[in-house]
Design a protein around this motif. Sequence first.
Motif, PDB file in Angstrom:
ATOM      1  N   PRO A   1      -9.543 -93.703  48.983  1.00  0.00           N
ATOM      2  CA  PRO A   1      -8.035 -94.160  48.438  1.00  0.00           C
ATOM      3  C   PRO A   1      -8.415 -94.056  47.055  1.00  0.00           C
ATOM      4  O   PRO A   1      -9.515 -94.035  46.470  1.00  0.00           O
ATOM      5  CB  PRO A   1      -8.215 -95.509  48.843  1.00  0.00           C
ATOM      6  N   ALA A   2      -7.225 -93.856  46.087  1.00  0.00           N
ATOM      7  CA  ALA A   2      -7.241 -93.567  44.733  1.00  0.00           C
ATOM      8  C   ALA A   2      -8.055 -94.748  44.004  1.00  0.00           C
ATOM      9  O   ALA A   2      -8.622 -94.645  43.042  1.00  0.00           O
ATOM     10  CB  ALA A   2      -5.815 -93.655  44.498  1.00  0.00           C
ATOM     11  N   ASP A   3      -7.936 -96.056  44.446  1.00  0.00           N
ATOM     12  CA  ASP A   3      -8.462 -97.048  43.651  1.00  0.00           C
ATOM     13  C   ASP A   3      -9.932 -97.110  43.741  1.00  0.00           C
ATOM     14  O   ASP A   3     -10.843 -97.326  42.922  1.00  0.00           O
ATOM     15  CB  ASP A   3      -7.674 -98.447  44.134  1.00  0.00           C
ATOM     16  N   LEU A   4     -10.383 -96.624  45.132  1.00  0.00           N
ATOM     17  CA  LEU A   4     -11.943 -96.583  45.206  1.00  0.00           C
ATOM     18  C   LEU A   4     -12.460 -95.371  44.519  1.00  0.00           C
ATOM     19  O   LEU A   4     -13.657 -95.666  44.008  1.00  0.00           O
ATOM     20  CB  LEU A   4     -12.084 -96.460  46.796  1.00  0.00           C
ATOM     21  N   ASP A   5     -11.635 -94.395  44.330  1.00  0.00           N
ATOM     22  CA  ASP A   5     -12.037 -93.288  43.520  1.00  0.00           C
ATOM     23  C   ASP A   5     -12.049 -93.570  42.097  1.00  0.00           C
ATOM     24  O   ASP A   5     -13.215 -93.339  41.416  1.00  0.00           O
ATOM     25  CB  ASP A   5     -11.199 -92.072  43.674  1.00  0.00           C
ATOM     26  N   ARG A   6     -11.185 -94.353  41.616  1.00  0.00           N
ATOM     27  CA  ARG A   6     -11.396 -94.960  40.212  1.00  0.00           C
ATOM     28  C   ARG A   6     -12.570 -95.725  40.014  1.00  0.00           C
ATOM     29  O   ARG A   6     -13.150 -95.643  38.873  1.00  0.00           O
ATOM     30  CB  ARG A   6     -10.056 -95.611  39.896  1.00  0.00           C
ATOM     31  N   LEU A   7     -12.842 -96.640  40.998  1.00  0.00           N
ATOM     32  CA  LEU A   7     -13.950 -97.542  40.933  1.00  0.00           C
ATOM     33  C   LEU A   7     -15.104 -96.944  41.045  1.00  0.00           C
ATOM     34  O   LEU A   7     -15.967 -97.147  39.862  1.00  0.00           O
ATOM     35  CB  LEU A   7     -13.872 -98.707  42.090  1.00  0.00           C
ATOM     36  N   ILE A   8     -15.244 -95.884  41.817  1.00  0.00           N
ATOM     37  CA  ILE A   8     -16.740 -95.060  41.701  1.00  0.00           C
ATOM     38  C   ILE A   8     -16.806 -94.610  40.459  1.00  0.00           C
ATOM     39  O   ILE A   8     -18.087 -94.441  39.896  1.00  0.00           O
ATOM     40  CB  ILE A   8     -16.578 -94.193  43.010  1.00  0.00           C
ATOM     41  N   TRP A   9     -15.757 -93.776  39.985  1.00  0.00           N
ATOM     42  CA  TRP A   9     -15.981 -93.099  38.510  1.00  0.00           C
ATOM     43  C   TRP A   9     -16.301 -93.990  37.485  1.00  0.00           C
ATOM     44  O   TRP A   9     -17.000 -93.706  36.743  1.00  0.00           O
ATOM     45  CB  TRP A   9     -14.796 -92.385  38.137  1.00  0.00           C
ATOM     46  N   LYS A  10     -15.481 -95.165  37.357  1.00  0.00           N
ATOM     47  CA  LYS A  10     -15.984 -96.216  36.517  1.00  0.00           C
ATOM     48  C   LYS A  10     -17.521 -96.701  36.455  1.00  0.00           C
ATOM     49  O   LYS A  10     -17.961 -96.744  35.287  1.00  0.00           O
ATOM     50  CB  LYS A  10     -14.914 -97.459  36.668  1.00  0.00           C
ATOM     51  N   ARG A  11     -18.005 -96.716  37.657  1.00  0.00           N
ATOM     52  CA  ARG A  11     -19.278 -97.195  37.696  1.00  0.00           C
ATOM     53  C   ARG A  11     -20.133 -96.037  37.273  1.00  0.00           C
ATOM     54  O   ARG A  11     -21.361 -96.016  36.996  1.00  0.00           O
ATOM     55  CB  ARG A  11     -19.532 -97.574  39.154  1.00  0.00           C
ATOM     56  N   VAL A  12     -19.934 -94.676  37.906  1.00  0.00           N
ATOM     57  CA  VAL A  12     -20.614 -93.596  37.466  1.00  0.00           C
ATOM     58  C   VAL A  12     -20.740 -93.473  36.029  1.00  0.00           C
ATOM     59  O   VAL A  12     -21.911 -93.065  35.496  1.00  0.00           O
ATOM     60  CB  VAL A  12     -20.171 -92.424  38.168  1.00  0.00           C
ATOM     61  N   SER A  13     -19.706 -93.472  35.479  1.00  0.00           N
ATOM     62  CA  SER A  13     -19.528 -93.231  34.045  1.00  0.00           C
ATOM     63  C   SER A  13     -20.422 -94.250  32.978  1.00  0.00           C
ATOM     64  O   SER A  13     -20.844 -94.027  32.326  1.00  0.00           O
ATOM     65  CB  SER A  13     -18.154 -93.052  33.500  1.00  0.00           C
ATOM     66  N   SER A  14     -20.197 -95.489  33.483  1.00  0.00           N
ATOM     67  CA  SER A  14     -20.860 -96.926  32.908  1.00  0.00           C
ATOM     68  C   SER A  14     -22.270 -96.929  33.193  1.00  0.00           C
ATOM     69  O   SER A  14     -23.229 -97.132  32.306  1.00  0.00           O
ATOM     70  CB  SER A  14     -20.291 -98.002  33.258  1.00  0.00           C
ATOM     71  N   GLY A  15     -22.839 -96.058  34.471  1.00  0.00           N
ATOM     72  CA  GLY A  15     -24.232 -96.064  34.661  1.00  0.00           C
ATOM     73  C   GLY A  15     -24.948 -94.736  34.592  1.00  0.00           C
ATOM     74  O   GLY A  15     -26.352 -94.784  34.804  1.00  0.00           O
ATOM     75  N   ALA A  16     -24.461 -94.027  33.811  1.00  0.00           N
ATOM     76  CA  ALA A  16     -24.846 -92.538  33.932  1.00  0.00           C
ATOM     77  C   ALA A  16     -26.178 -92.512  32.946  1.00  0.00           C
ATOM     78  O   ALA A  16     -27.253 -91.886  33.356  1.00  0.00           O
ATOM     79  CB  ALA A  16     -23.987 -91.577  33.281  1.00  0.00           C
TER      80      ALA A  16
END
Length: 209
Positions: A122-137
């Motif tokens: 789902p688009a909202d899960l994809d956005r959530l994952i990217w938000k966490r990936v980018s903030s935790g890189a």
Amino acid sequence: MTHARGERSSLCDLFDRLGPDAPTLCTGWTTYDLAAHLVLRERRPDAMGGIAIKPLAGYTASVQNGLKARHPYPELVDLLRKPGGVFGLLPALDEAVNTLELFVHHEDVRRAQPSWEPRELPADLDRLIWKRVSSGARLTLRRSPVGVVLHRLGGGVTLGGPRQSPRVEVTGSASELLMFCFGRQKHARVELTGVPYDVDQLRDAPLGM
């Protein structure tokens, strides 16, 4: 249903289908071991320290083995189906803490089986994952021997690894970048661009939390 609960339900269904002896991407662990790990994480806070702190790992392993000794595999899966401990009382905390954990371990089971394919999220899960990936890189890529530039398909760029070093560019969907950053480099469908030696170093680096 929250994303955490959706991943939890799907993972438990997969556990039920595969049984206790199926492989996972967690080195040396079967589905039985992974189910015990996830139950421990939620229901035995006294033993959680060894997940991240090596001197405590022996105690954590003994508690995990004890869970397997006391609970047949179907019982452990049933325990996992409902959020345990504080997560069961606070759905918002379950969503915040467990969405990525359960997603990654769901993929650990899926990708250890033959002929797996990436899921369409789902688009909202994809956005959530990217938000966490980018903030935790910075955290997940801290042990990278080279600088890393993460490119999300569909938009988004973030940096990780050493600031002053050769850089490798990693391109993929948010979920594939998540698996890559959580130490599943060889099982993530991403494109790596850079000097071959640097690319090989990054593929073998101990990434993750």
